[in-house]
Write a protein that holds these residues in place. Structure first.
Motif, short mmCIF file in Angstrom:
data_model
loop_
_atom_site.label_atom_id
_atom_site.label_comp_id
_atom_site.label_asym_id
_atom_site.label_seq_id
_atom_site.Cartn_x
_atom_site.Cartn_y
_atom_site.Cartn_z
N ARG A 1 -6.40 -13.36 -6.18
CA ARG A 1 -6.12 -12.15 -6.96
C ARG A 1 -7.23 -11.11 -6.86
O ARG A 1 -6.96 -9.92 -6.75
CB ARG A 1 -5.88 -12.51 -8.42
N LYS A 2 -8.47 -11.54 -6.89
CA LYS A 2 -9.59 -10.60 -6.84
C LYS A 2 -9.62 -9.86 -5.50
O LYS A 2 -9.73 -8.65 -5.46
CB LYS A 2 -10.90 -11.36 -7.06
N LYS A 3 -9.49 -10.61 -4.42
CA LYS A 3 -9.48 -10.02 -3.09
C LYS A 3 -8.22 -9.20 -2.86
O LYS A 3 -8.26 -8.17 -2.19
CB LYS A 3 -9.59 -11.10 -2.01
N ASP A 4 -7.08 -9.67 -3.38
CA ASP A 4 -5.81 -8.98 -3.16
C ASP A 4 -5.84 -7.55 -3.67
O ASP A 4 -5.29 -6.65 -3.05
CB ASP A 4 -4.65 -9.72 -3.80
N SER A 5 -6.50 -7.32 -4.79
CA SER A 5 -6.59 -5.98 -5.35
C SER A 5 -7.35 -5.05 -4.40
O SER A 5 -6.89 -3.96 -4.09
CB SER A 5 -7.27 -6.02 -6.72
N PHE A 6 -8.49 -5.51 -3.91
CA PHE A 6 -9.28 -4.71 -2.97
C PHE A 6 -8.53 -4.53 -1.65
O PHE A 6 -8.43 -3.43 -1.13
CB PHE A 6 -10.65 -5.37 -2.70
N ASN A 7 -7.98 -5.63 -1.13
CA ASN A 7 -7.28 -5.57 0.15
C ASN A 7 -6.05 -4.67 0.09
O ASN A 7 -5.76 -3.94 1.03
CB ASN A 7 -6.87 -6.97 0.61
N GLY A 8 -5.33 -4.71 -1.03
CA GLY A 8 -4.16 -3.85 -1.20
C GLY A 8 -4.54 -2.38 -1.23
O GLY A 8 -3.87 -1.54 -0.63
N ALA A 9 -5.63 -2.06 -1.92
CA ALA A 9 -6.11 -0.67 -1.97
C ALA A 9 -6.55 -0.21 -0.58
O ALA A 9 -6.29 0.93 -0.18
CB ALA A 9 -7.24 -0.54 -2.98
N GLN A 10 -7.22 -1.10 0.14
CA GLN A 10 -7.67 -0.77 1.49
C GLN A 10 -6.47 -0.51 2.40
O GLN A 10 -6.44 0.49 3.12
CB GLN A 10 -8.51 -1.93 2.04
N LEU A 11 -5.47 -1.37 2.36
CA LEU A 11 -4.28 -1.18 3.18
C LEU A 11 -3.55 0.10 2.80
O LEU A 11 -3.10 0.84 3.68
CB LEU A 11 -3.34 -2.39 3.04
N SER A 12 -3.46 0.41 1.53
CA SER A 12 -2.82 1.65 1.08
C SER A 12 -3.53 2.87 1.65
O SER A 12 -2.88 3.85 2.05
CB SER A 12 -2.79 1.73 -0.44
N ARG A 13 -4.86 2.82 1.69
CA ARG A 13 -5.64 3.92 2.26
C ARG A 13 -5.34 4.06 3.75
O ARG A 13 -5.13 5.16 4.25
CB ARG A 13 -7.13 3.69 2.02
N TYR A 14 -5.28 2.95 4.47
CA TYR A 14 -4.96 2.99 5.91
C TYR A 14 -3.58 3.61 6.13
O TYR A 14 -3.40 4.46 7.00
CB TYR A 14 -4.97 1.59 6.51
N ILE A 15 -2.60 3.18 5.34
CA ILE A 15 -1.24 3.69 5.47
C ILE A 15 -1.22 5.19 5.23
O ILE A 15 -0.61 5.96 5.98
CB ILE A 15 -0.29 2.96 4.49
N ARG A 16 -1.88 5.63 4.15
CA ARG A 16 -1.91 7.07 3.83
C ARG A 16 -2.55 7.88 4.95
O ARG A 16 -2.00 8.90 5.39
CB ARG A 16 -2.66 7.31 2.52
N LEU A 17 -3.69 7.44 5.45
CA LEU A 17 -4.40 8.18 6.50
C LEU A 17 -3.58 8.26 7.78
O LEU A 17 -3.49 9.33 8.40
CB LEU A 17 -5.76 7.53 6.79
N ILE A 18 -2.97 7.15 8.17
CA ILE A 18 -2.17 7.15 9.41
C ILE A 18 -0.91 7.99 9.24
O ILE A 18 -0.54 8.76 10.14
CB ILE A 18 -1.86 5.71 9.84
N SER A 19 -0.26 7.90 8.10
CA SER A 19 0.93 8.71 7.84
C SER A 19 0.60 10.20 7.85
O SER A 19 1.34 11.00 8.44
CB SER A 19 1.55 8.31 6.51
N GLU A 20 -0.50 10.57 7.20
CA GLU A 20 -0.91 11.98 7.18
C GLU A 20 -1.24 12.48 8.59
O GLU A 20 -0.94 13.62 8.94
CB GLU A 20 -2.11 12.18 6.26
#
Length: 79
Positions: free
Chosen positions: A45-64
């Motif tokens: 759970r602790k890592k999942d929160s960080f990893n999920g935020a990191q993946l969301s940032r990657y998705i946003r940057l690539i989509s933009e």
């Protein structure tokens, strides 16, 4: 799915701070993009929160950057 690239460099600004990351793998079906973020070990759970935020940032940057619909997955691999 075809590989667009691996270790795709990503750069963003957060206030006055420049952040640099790399997307492990980006795939395409010809229209949409899929970001794959590989992680070793097991999920928690602790890592999942960080990893999920990191993946969301990657998705946003690539989509933009591309204008393409972009989704992503975290893929846990054994060591």
């Amino acid at each position: 799915m075809n590989i667009v690239g691996t270790e795709i460099p990503l750069t963003s600004l957060s206030g006055k701070t420049m952040e640099r990351d790399a997307a492990d793998c980006v795939l395409t079906d010809g229209h949409n993009l899929l970001v794959v973020d590989y992680k070793t070990g097991s999920a928690d759970r602790k890592k999942d929160s960080f990893n999920g935020a990191q993946l969301s940032r990657y998705i946003r940057l690539i989509s933009e950057a591309t204008g393409a619909y972009t989704s992503g997955i975290i893929w846990y691999v054994e060591r």
